[in-house]
Design a protein around this motif. Sequence first.
Motif, short mmCIF file in Angstrom:
data_model
loop_
_atom_site.label_atom_id
_atom_site.label_comp_id
_atom_site.label_asym_id
_atom_site.label_seq_id
_atom_site.Cartn_x
_atom_site.Cartn_y
_atom_site.Cartn_z
N ILE A 1 0.83 -1.20 0.00
CA ILE A 1 0.00 0.00 0.00
C ILE A 1 0.87 1.25 0.00
N LEU A 2 1.89 1.28 0.85
CA LEU A 2 2.76 2.46 0.91
C LEU A 2 3.53 2.66 -0.39
N THR A 3 4.01 1.57 -0.99
CA THR A 3 4.78 1.67 -2.23
C THR A 3 3.93 2.17 -3.38
N ASN B 1 0.23 6.69 -9.95
CA ASN B 1 0.50 5.28 -10.21
C ASN B 1 -0.79 4.51 -10.50
N PHE B 2 -1.87 4.84 -9.82
CA PHE B 2 -3.14 4.18 -10.08
C PHE B 2 -3.68 4.56 -11.45
N MET C 1 2.62 -2.14 -7.69
CA MET C 1 1.90 -2.24 -6.43
C MET C 1 0.52 -1.60 -6.53
N ALA C 2 0.38 -0.54 -7.30
CA ALA C 2 -0.93 0.07 -7.50
C ALA C 2 -1.86 -0.89 -8.23
N GLY C 3 -1.35 -1.55 -9.27
CA GLY C 3 -2.15 -2.54 -9.98
C GLY C 3 -2.53 -3.72 -9.09
N SER C 4 -1.58 -4.16 -8.25
CA SER C 4 -1.88 -5.26 -7.33
C SER C 4 -2.95 -4.87 -6.32
N LEU C 5 -2.89 -3.63 -5.85
CA LEU C 5 -3.88 -3.16 -4.89
C LEU C 5 -5.27 -3.10 -5.53
N LEU C 6 -5.34 -2.64 -6.78
CA LEU C 6 -6.62 -2.61 -7.50
C LEU C 6 -7.16 -4.02 -7.71
#
Length: 278
Positions: free
Chosen positions: A35-37, A61-62, A247-252
């Motif tokens: 999340i932080l990255t 990034n998102f 990391m943004a893609g993984s979070l989504l």
Amino acid sequence: MNTSMKSSKQLSTALTYVVLVLGSIIMIFPFVWMILTSFKTQAEAMAIPPQILPSSWNFDNFVTALQSLPFVNLYVNTALLILFRVLCAVIFSSMAGYAFAKLNFPCKKLLFGIVLIQMMLPSQIFITPQYLMLARMGLTNSIFALVFPGLVSAFGTFFLRQTYLGIPNEIAEAAYLDGCNKWQTFTKVMFPLTGSSMAALGIFTAVFAYSDLMWPLICNTDLNMMTLSAGLSTLNGQYTTNFPVLMAGSLLAMIPMVILYLAFQRNFIEGIAMTGGK
């Protein structure tokens, strides 16, 4: 003596809590770091020594991740994959599990042994024949291709067989005396008694389907027909060192499963607990 035993018990309890807290921190740290990255710049993500907090909360990034992948299609494909695999696992595994548990037919033990053998073998050895079957039918790059390996579940068959074995035979006999045939006994009497087991199987099937990576990459080469896990692997190819975008893609991609867990948290816990019993 009592004081010594009490102190020893308190020390043991304290050590247990310390171990549990450390284990929890170790397990949750990668999620927090992701999340932080996702809000950092590329320079901050690769800084040495590591920079824990981003200097500013950057949402670019998102935007980049959303522009790089067709997330709407990936969400839809993943949802359909989970839906159809859960339906197939619940329906077909229930019928097979009931047959192996309560019915007598030729080669029953042999057939159930084949089911057990399938559970013991690594799933990767089935990829080539399954792909060849789909290719000859011309059904690659389709939703059916994603669902195909989950049409029959060896784990679901074994799991529900154990559930039906735990139901007394007297219930089926009473239904037969009341005029039910075998199909009616299964659908109207036995099947409704396995609701909690069905929920557990559905949850585990959904988790396994969501995390499946190799098969979606093989059967569907069109990006618009991939699932979230497979789509993220292509994002990794585009941005090999751009960790914030990754990391943004993984979070989504995690959003659907987090929502599913929050909605069915009690069922998740009950399903895990049930795997320890018959």
